[in-house]
Design an enzyme around this catalytic site. Structure first.
Site: not given
Length: 267
Positions: A46, A115, A149
């Site tokens: 990330e 994300k 994540c």
């Protein structure tokens, strides 16, 4: 049957990079080692290009999806003859997104994802969440999907990918201690319950107030972990086998046995 897809997960470099040039140099080295081991795809973590713990500096370090970072990664992919997936802060107008791009071996973009589930005060303060839950690409006969994540910690996101046909879920991450339960328990459980492979590539070392857990892994749908990194810088190699996936889905029929008409109240 489609042959196994060999992938590499790069857990590094440790600490906050001094520049994007530093991370690109590290990426080139990892890509050469991965290609030498026969990998066709390299996954990084990330916000790989800049480092994670940037605070307000992340706004100034953000770049467009077709910016200089993308061009540099495309050149590395082309040189090494493998696909590369990497995280970076993306600027789109006035918005900054925590984003991921997958670049093909010829330098073309295969997938782009923002994300959707932001974690903690830092991400909430500086990033705008994405609004596309399932992003996919086909590569070497395998249907790839992307989460970042915290996204993978929601069972709904992984199940959505499974129902959309994802076979290998790419998850760049910046997981901190003391949340080692995620790569050790949750990621293998997600792979088992949704019957797909999950490649989980974490950061390592310390950045500001964060110490990252490492423990990058490839979790398989049969409940096993096919490769696991330690706490420090590492490059792990493993195969994603469509034949194993097919056999596992035939044995563990969660996706076929669902009764979605009972789940409407969960929305």
């Amino acid at each position: 049957m489609t042959p196994p897809l060999r992938i590499a997960l790069y857990q590094g470099p440790p600490g906050v990079p001094s520049s994007t040039g530093e991370t690109l140099d590290a990426l080139a080295g990892a890509a050469r080692r991965a290609a030498g081991a026969g990998a066709r795809l390299l996954l990084t973590n990330e916000l790989y290009l800049t480092g994670y713990a940037l605070g307000a500096d992340v706004v100034g370090r953000a770049e467009a999806a077709d910016g200089p970072g993308a061009s540099a990664v495309a050149a590395i992919a082309d040189e090494c003859g493998l696909a590369i997936g990497y995280g970076y802060p993306e600027r789109d107008g006035t918005a900054v997104h925590n984003s991921f791009q997958l670049i093909a071996p010829d330098g073309a973009r295969l997938a782009h994802y923002r994300k959707t589930h932001l974690f903690g005060d830092f991400e909430g303060a500086y990033f705008t969440p994405g609004d596309e839950a399932v992003v996919q690409a086909d590569f070497d006969g395998v249907r790839l999907g992307v989460l970042i994540c915290y996204d993978v910690e929601f069972p709904e996101t992984v199940r959505a990918h499974a129902l959309a046909g994802t076979e290998l879920l790419l998850v760049p991450t910046a997981l901190m201690r003391p949340y080692e339960i995620v790569p050790q328990t949750i990621v293998p459980a997600r792979a088992w319950e949704s019957q797909l492979y999950i490649a989980y590539a974490n950061r390592c070392g310390t950045e500001g107030e964060f110490t990252f857990a490492g423990l990058s892994c490839l979790a398989a749908p049969d409940g096993t972990v096919r490769a696991r990194a330690g706490a420090g810088e590492d490059l792990i190699i493993a195969d994603v086998d469509p034949a194993l996936l097919k056999a596992s889905r035939a044995e563990n029929t969660y996706l076929n046995d669902r009764r979605p008409e009972l789940y409407g109240a969960l929305g």
